[in-house]
Design an enzyme around this catalytic site. Structure first.
Site, short mmCIF file in Angstrom:
data_model
loop_
_atom_site.label_atom_id
_atom_site.label_comp_id
_atom_site.label_asym_id
_atom_site.label_seq_id
_atom_site.Cartn_x
_atom_site.Cartn_y
_atom_site.Cartn_z
N THR B 158 79.32 6.96 40.94
CA THR B 158 78.58 6.96 39.67
C THR B 158 77.73 8.24 39.62
O THR B 158 78.25 9.29 39.27
CB THR B 158 77.70 5.70 39.52
OG1 THR B 158 76.84 5.59 40.64
CG2 THR B 158 78.56 4.47 39.38
N LYS B 184 79.76 4.31 48.09
CA LYS B 184 79.17 5.02 46.95
C LYS B 184 77.72 4.58 46.83
O LYS B 184 77.35 3.47 47.24
CB LYS B 184 79.93 4.76 45.67
CG LYS B 184 79.88 3.36 45.10
CD LYS B 184 78.64 2.95 44.34
CE LYS B 184 78.21 3.92 43.28
NZ LYS B 184 76.97 3.38 42.61
N THR B 195 73.08 -2.88 50.32
CA THR B 195 72.87 -1.54 49.78
C THR B 195 74.13 -0.88 49.25
O THR B 195 75.01 -0.52 50.01
CB THR B 195 72.22 -0.60 50.82
OG1 THR B 195 71.01 -1.19 51.27
CG2 THR B 195 71.91 0.74 50.21
N GLU B 285 69.43 10.59 44.80
CA GLU B 285 69.27 11.30 43.53
C GLU B 285 68.18 12.37 43.64
O GLU B 285 67.03 12.08 43.95
CB GLU B 285 68.97 10.30 42.41
CG GLU B 285 70.22 9.47 42.09
CD GLU B 285 69.95 8.30 41.17
OE1 GLU B 285 70.92 7.77 40.62
OE2 GLU B 285 68.78 7.93 41.02
N ASN B 408 66.84 10.23 36.39
CA ASN B 408 66.62 8.84 36.00
C ASN B 408 65.90 8.69 34.68
O ASN B 408 65.73 7.58 34.19
CB ASN B 408 65.88 8.10 37.12
CG ASN B 408 66.81 7.86 38.28
OD1 ASN B 408 67.81 7.16 38.14
ND2 ASN B 408 66.53 8.48 39.41
N SER B 413 71.68 7.96 28.60
CA SER B 413 72.05 8.72 27.40
C SER B 413 73.14 9.73 27.70
O SER B 413 73.55 9.90 28.83
CB SER B 413 70.82 9.43 26.85
OG SER B 413 70.22 10.21 27.84
#
Lengths: 413, 413
Positions: B158, B184, B195, B285, B408, B413
């Site tokens: 993702t 992933k 997790t 991230e 995040n 969007s």
């Protein structure tokens, strides 16, 4: 102290009335900051009853240790607060710094060491050179004045972008009493302890044990219900002083917290604590939005509070708020991770008045445009109904922005 | 899937060997992403023993419910994974989507519904249109191939910036067996549950109960010891399959996890789980730095782990790492807030090999330059010795950067 004031700052400061029995002075000792005040002295010439709540950190600062040791005595004559250095994790040097400061305050004011209260805020782990301000306490005592609340609030700021003050009046046994308070704090703010520094003074005549009960009860839905970043300071200190000067107007001294005459005072105190606590959140580091998280329908109030804090502390919820994204899936995630009982298929979630999810799935009448309009506001309410019981809680937080990262990525430098 | 690969990504992927008894195919079903694969089918033609661990979220996804229900059967024939939509908080529609997918997989592969495993990852709360891929499972089964691990890892990404694969060999009863795994995950990663998504397959012949014991034990110091943002997904799933094909080489089936012959296999499995778990952190991230937090001297291993996670989850510690700031005061803060026993005056802290604090204060020999040099590295070890007991723990995390907030703030969007 930032040059840019938080967009969530109050538009105006309240007029802070002088309060009988307390005088204040500030000084610029150059502990860390240049061209600003960084030491506050509060003096209670005729003494005050005192109550306090402190951080629950297992590694508290030296001043927290010092205050805790004095609290059983119940009487205060002087408070010394410095900003720029927290005097935390400073070992024997830290203890020596508190002793030097207390000795100087005791000489300046003419009181016992056990009537002195101390608080320090700023960098952790740097030795505090208390000689920088210990020597000026006598001079500060000489010029202390009752009408100095806003300046007092300014002297204790660190990364705060605005000073935090609040005042309330209450009726106590037929007499009007006043409560004034100041606070500082912007980061390393988490609940379940006193959270940051705050000093509240009233001219009411209330004995220390009653005062302590009022304070311990009052912090639950106020200072213990706000979180900026879930990080708990080593130094959080909230002190409440009662000078008793309202006795001159005929206010009979209150000895017990369950005294029915305290109703108005309790309400005013709690309202003031909430005001100050919310001012701290509104000055959360990098904050652009204020978030009220309301949880209803949990198994108990305690469960509701844990769920509310799970939502309020979630980085993914807080970044979604920063991005004005009505990402209610992250609210579901935060409810689910709280560990409290939850039934996916009974859960309902609102942003403002817009119900976005109900009965375990997206609300059929959900309007993305309406939810987004809510997220674009400065003050946002996120509500989750768990659908299991009658437990409720409300907590407050702010969004997590790039500015938070920037502020904290180079705070020491 | 980001266009910018994490700077912490592995420099090269391992050569993933084909593994007897499993075939894979991927497809681009257009669930959310364009121009990439988003569905993975794994087929065990002769079946496999299966074990699994899942999120501890109280609001798990529909596929997690589905897998949990099938696990007692202990046998698997097919796994269907989709990215782009988590099928979480989707109510009765979510359950219907899992049923449709399972029915299609069962028909495509020719197996029972209780031999199908499902996982979905992506946005929470959007209904998953399983018809998009349910119809292609038969065709995918027709072209499934054993030599497809890297492509399989790509299909389940993702916000990952790189696919995560690992392989190990072990000796089991005189026979060489292989373990391959994919994973992933990049955000909403926290420990104390499986997790993220990970699928591990071995050709060893190990019965499901033994496999489950090995997996449950193996996740403790690996997947349950990593955190990116403390947020726990609704969908975390880790499945371990044993095709048993090594029996053809003479490997005697293992029935119990305490079988002494498992030593090499257990070590290889745990090493592979750690490899995959750390790859997830390295793709955290916005991550620019990998942080290993080692806690020693705590009252117990469990206390050490709670302290280590308190450090690893602290926004103030993580932003300090991002800012290359050797701000050990924040480590003190995080130790203090963990709730575990700590004695300020026994605490010692290191960044890399540089001891910055000892006996409750700054190390006299502390060199800011040396500590800063450590912080400028890509891989950083933060060590705290509590000085109270012999409990130890190691956890891994990444820094908290502006990019995390950016990623995040507009994920939907």
């Amino acid at each position: 102290m930032s040059v840019t004031v938080s967009p969530l700052a109050p538009k105006a400061y309240p007029e802070m009335p002088a309060l009988r029995g307390v005088r204040m002075a500030t000084a610029a000792a150059g502990i860390k900051y240049k061209n600003r005040t960084d030491v506050l002295l509060m003096v209670f010439d005729d003494g005050a009853d005192v109550a306090g709540v402190f951080t629950r950190s297992k590694c508290p600062s030296a001043p927290v240790d010092f205050c805790r040791a004095n609290l059983p005595h119940g009487k205060a004559r002087a408070v010394v607060v410095n900003s720029g250095n927290a005097n935390a994790f400073t070992g024997v040097k830290g203890k020596a710094a508190t002793e030097l400061t207390a000795q100087s305050a005791s000489e300046a004011v003419g009181c016992g060491l056990n009537e002195v209260y101390l608080a320090s805020t700023g960098v952790i782990g740097e030795p505090l050179d208390a000689t920088k301000f210990a020597g000026v306490l006598g001079e500060m005592n000489g010029r202390g004045t009752p009408d100095f609340w806003l300046e007092a609030a300014k002297a204790i700021m660190t990364t705060d972008t605005y000073p935090k003050v609040a005042t309330r009046q209450a009726e106590l046994g037929g007499v009007t009493v006043t409560i004034n308070g100041i606070a500082k704090g912007a980061g390393m703010i988490a609940p379940d302890m006193a959270t940051m520094l705050s000093f509240v003074v009233t001219d009411a005549d209330i004995a220390a044990p009653a005062l302590q009960a009022l304070l311990s009860e009052g912090v639950g839905p106020t200072f213990n219900s706000v979180t900026v970043d879930s990080d708990t300071s080593t130094s959080d200190t909230l002190l409440l002083f009662a000078t008793g000067k309202a006795a001159a107007d005929g206010q009979a001294r209150i000895e017990a917290a369950d005294d029915a005459r305290l109703a108005s005072f309790r309400a005013a105190l709690n309202d003031l604590l909430k005001d100050l606590a919310l001012q701290v959140v509104r000055d959360g580091e990098g904050a652009r939005k204020m978030v009220e998280v309301r949880v209803t329908g949990a198994e108990s109030d305690a469960a509701a509070k844990r769920i509310a804090l799970s939502i309020a502390n979630s980085p993914l919820v807080k970044t979604a708020v920063a991005g004005e994204d009505a990402n209610w899936g992250r609210v579901v995630m935060a409810v689910g991770k709280s560990g409290e009982a939850a039934d996916r298929d009974r859960l309902a979630i609102w942003f403002g008045d817009v119900r976005v999810a109900v009965n375990g799935e997206r609300d059929a009448g959900y309007s993305e445009a309406a939810a987004t309009a809510v997220m674009q506001r400065q003050d946002i309410v996120i509500r989750a109904d768990i659908g299991l019981g009658s437990g409720t809680a409300t907590v407050w937080t702010c969004d997590l922005t790039k500015e938070y990262v920037a502020i904290n990525g180079d705070y020491r430098s």
